[in-house]
Design a protein around this motif. Structure first.
Motif, PDB file in Angstrom:
ATOM      1  N   SER A  14      -1.240   7.053   5.088  1.00 33.85           N
ATOM      2  CA  SER A  14      -0.607   5.942   5.135  1.00 33.85           C
ATOM      3  C   SER A  14       0.733   5.210   5.570  1.00 33.85           C
ATOM      4  O   SER A  14       0.898   4.150   6.179  1.00 33.85           O
ATOM      5  N   LYS A  15       1.685   6.120   5.509  1.00 30.82           N
ATOM      6  CA  LYS A  15       3.148   6.606   6.487  1.00 30.82           C
ATOM      7  C   LYS A  15       2.414   6.655   8.433  1.00 30.82           C
ATOM      8  O   LYS A  15       2.871   5.914   8.860  1.00 30.82           O
ATOM      9  N   GLY A  16       1.272   7.091   8.456  1.00 26.87           N
ATOM     10  CA  GLY A  16       0.730   7.377   9.845  1.00 26.87           C
ATOM     11  C   GLY A  16       0.199   6.065   9.991  1.00 26.87           C
ATOM     12  O   GLY A  16       0.574   5.074  10.785  1.00 26.87           O
ATOM     13  N   TYR A  17      -0.507   5.268   9.179  1.00 29.42           N
ATOM     14  CA  TYR A  17      -0.796   3.776   9.246  1.00 29.42           C
ATOM     15  C   TYR A  17       0.678   2.969   9.604  1.00 29.42           C
ATOM     16  O   TYR A  17      -0.078   2.083  10.434  1.00 29.42           O
ATOM     17  N   GLN A  18       1.139   2.853   8.871  1.00 27.58           N
ATOM     18  CA  GLN A  18       2.222   1.707   9.125  1.00 27.58           C
ATOM     19  C   GLN A  18       2.667   1.977  10.105  1.00 27.58           C
ATOM     20  O   GLN A  18       3.639   1.793  10.619  1.00 27.58           O
ATOM     21  N   ALA A  19       3.344   3.786  10.790  1.00 31.49           N
ATOM     22  CA  ALA A  19       3.612   3.736  12.233  1.00 31.49           C
ATOM     23  C   ALA A  19       2.650   3.193  13.129  1.00 31.49           C
ATOM     24  O   ALA A  19       3.517   2.559  13.911  1.00 31.49           O
ATOM     25  N   GLY A  20       1.356   3.248  13.007  1.00 33.96           N
ATOM     26  CA  GLY A  20       0.621   3.112  14.380  1.00 33.96           C
ATOM     27  C   GLY A  20       0.744   0.944  14.048  1.00 33.96           C
ATOM     28  O   GLY A  20       0.629   1.265  15.681  1.00 33.96           O
ATOM     29  N   ILE A  21       0.801   0.727  13.328  1.00 35.71           N
ATOM     30  CA  ILE A  21       0.577  -0.356  13.618  1.00 35.71           C
ATOM     31  C   ILE A  21       1.544  -1.021  13.468  1.00 35.71           C
ATOM     32  O   ILE A  21       1.732  -1.884  14.224  1.00 35.71           O
ATOM     33  N   SER A  22       2.978  -0.338  13.153  1.00 38.42           N
ATOM     34  CA  SER A  22       5.046  -1.063  14.135  1.00 38.42           C
ATOM     35  C   SER A  22       4.233  -0.616  15.555  1.00 38.42           C
ATOM     36  O   SER A  22       5.650  -1.233  16.434  1.00 38.42           O
ATOM     37  N   GLY A  23       3.490   0.035  16.237  1.00 36.12           N
ATOM     38  CA  GLY A  23       3.529   0.493  17.189  1.00 36.12           C
ATOM     39  C   GLY A  23       4.346   1.724  18.020  1.00 36.12           C
ATOM     40  O   GLY A  23       4.588   1.820  19.174  1.00 36.12           O
ATOM     41  N   ARG A  24       4.595   2.810  16.823  1.00 35.35           N
ATOM     42  CA  ARG A  24       5.294   4.013  17.335  1.00 35.35           C
ATOM     43  C   ARG A  24       4.261   4.957  18.338  1.00 35.35           C
ATOM     44  O   ARG A  24       3.438   4.938  17.779  1.00 35.35           O
ATOM     45  N   SER A  25       4.925   5.956  18.248  1.00 32.77           N
ATOM     46  CA  SER A  25       4.323   6.915  18.906  1.00 32.77           C
ATOM     47  C   SER A  25       3.352   7.456  18.267  1.00 32.77           C
ATOM     48  O   SER A  25       4.261   8.037  17.426  1.00 32.77           O
ATOM     49  N   LYS A  26       2.546   8.805  18.881  1.00 30.73           N
ATOM     50  CA  LYS A  26       1.978   9.815  17.858  1.00 30.73           C
ATOM     51  C   LYS A  26       2.967  10.747  17.440  1.00 30.73           C
ATOM     52  O   LYS A  26       2.349  11.605  17.150  1.00 30.73           O
ATOM     53  N   ILE A  48      -4.576   2.559  15.400  1.00 30.37           N
ATOM     54  CA  ILE A  48      -4.945   1.623  16.158  1.00 30.37           C
ATOM     55  C   ILE A  48      -5.887   0.886  17.204  1.00 30.37           C
ATOM     56  O   ILE A  48      -5.775  -0.252  17.576  1.00 30.37           O
ATOM     57  N   GLU A  49      -6.213   1.728  16.484  1.00 30.59           N
ATOM     58  CA  GLU A  49      -8.010   1.005  16.490  1.00 30.59           C
ATOM     59  C   GLU A  49      -7.962  -0.548  15.908  1.00 30.59           C
ATOM     60  O   GLU A  49      -8.880  -0.759  16.692  1.00 30.59           O
ATOM     61  N   ASP A  50      -7.826  -0.405  14.320  1.00 31.00           N
ATOM     62  CA  ASP A  50      -7.306  -1.567  13.951  1.00 31.00           C
ATOM     63  C   ASP A  50      -6.265  -2.822  14.830  1.00 31.00           C
ATOM     64  O   ASP A  50      -6.702  -3.686  15.039  1.00 31.00           O
ATOM     65  N   ARG A  51      -5.411  -2.569  15.771  1.00 33.81           N
ATOM     66  CA  ARG A  51      -4.027  -3.292  16.543  1.00 33.81           C
ATOM     67  C   ARG A  51      -4.930  -3.406  17.454  1.00 33.81           C
ATOM     68  O   ARG A  51      -5.326  -4.741  17.730  1.00 33.81           O
ATOM     69  N   ASN A  52      -6.045  -2.704  17.743  1.00 34.75           N
ATOM     70  CA  ASN A  52      -7.395  -2.774  18.883  1.00 34.75           C
ATOM     71  C   ASN A  52      -7.671  -3.878  18.686  1.00 34.75           C
ATOM     72  O   ASN A  52      -8.267  -5.093  20.032  1.00 34.75           O
ATOM     73  N   ILE A  53      -8.568  -3.961  17.703  1.00 32.78           N
ATOM     74  CA  ILE A  53      -9.444  -5.585  17.533  1.00 32.78           C
ATOM     75  C   ILE A  53      -8.871  -6.240  16.865  1.00 32.78           C
ATOM     76  O   ILE A  53      -9.665  -7.215  16.588  1.00 32.78           O
ATOM     77  N   GLY A  54      -7.373  -6.333  17.007  1.00 36.70           N
ATOM     78  CA  GLY A  54      -7.274  -7.662  16.766  1.00 36.70           C
ATOM     79  C   GLY A  54      -5.987  -8.041  14.727  1.00 36.70           C
ATOM     80  O   GLY A  54      -5.913  -9.043  14.457  1.00 36.70           O
ATOM     81  N   LEU A  55      -6.184  -7.221  14.639  1.00 38.05           N
ATOM     82  CA  LEU A  55      -6.399  -6.943  13.024  1.00 38.05           C
ATOM     83  C   LEU A  55      -4.462  -6.309  13.020  1.00 38.05           C
ATOM     84  O   LEU A  55      -3.880  -5.492  13.401  1.00 38.05           O
ATOM     85  N   ASN A  56      -3.626  -7.870  12.944  1.00 40.78           N
ATOM     86  CA  ASN A  56      -2.245  -6.805  12.767  1.00 40.78           C
ATOM     87  C   ASN A  56      -1.912  -7.233  11.059  1.00 40.78           C
ATOM     88  O   ASN A  56      -1.616  -8.129  10.260  1.00 40.78           O
ATOM     89  N   SER A  57      -0.391  -6.587  10.254  1.00 34.92           N
ATOM     90  CA  SER A  57      -0.068  -6.998   9.648  1.00 34.92           C
ATOM     91  C   SER A  57       1.430  -8.036   9.250  1.00 34.92           C
ATOM     92  O   SER A  57       1.812  -8.288   8.364  1.00 34.92           O
TER      93      SER A  57
END
Length: 58
Positions: A14-26, A48-57
């Motif tokens: 979940s922490k990785g997901y939060q980082a990806g949604i906020s645009g942080r680097s891996k 990153i996949e969710d961001r690419n298809i348009g999902l944002n938090s």
């Protein structure tokens, strides 16, 4: 009754997901152990996949 903590691997995911949604680097993965790092990166990739298809938090 005490609250039970979530297991460390699901927390890493979940922490990785939060980082990806906020645009942080891996490269910013805070985990050193292979299992936790793998879970964090899995969450990051999923975000990153969710961001690419348009999902944002936001």
């Amino acid at each position: 009754m005490k609250r039970q903590k979530r297991d460390k691997l699901s927390r890493a995911h979940s922490k990785g997901y939060q980082a990806g949604i906020s645009g942080r680097s891996k490269e910013n993965c805070p985990f050193q152990t292979t299992e936790s790092r793998s879970e964090w990166l899995g969450g990051w990739r999923e975000a990153i996949e969710d961001r690419n298809i348009g999902l944002n938090s936001r």
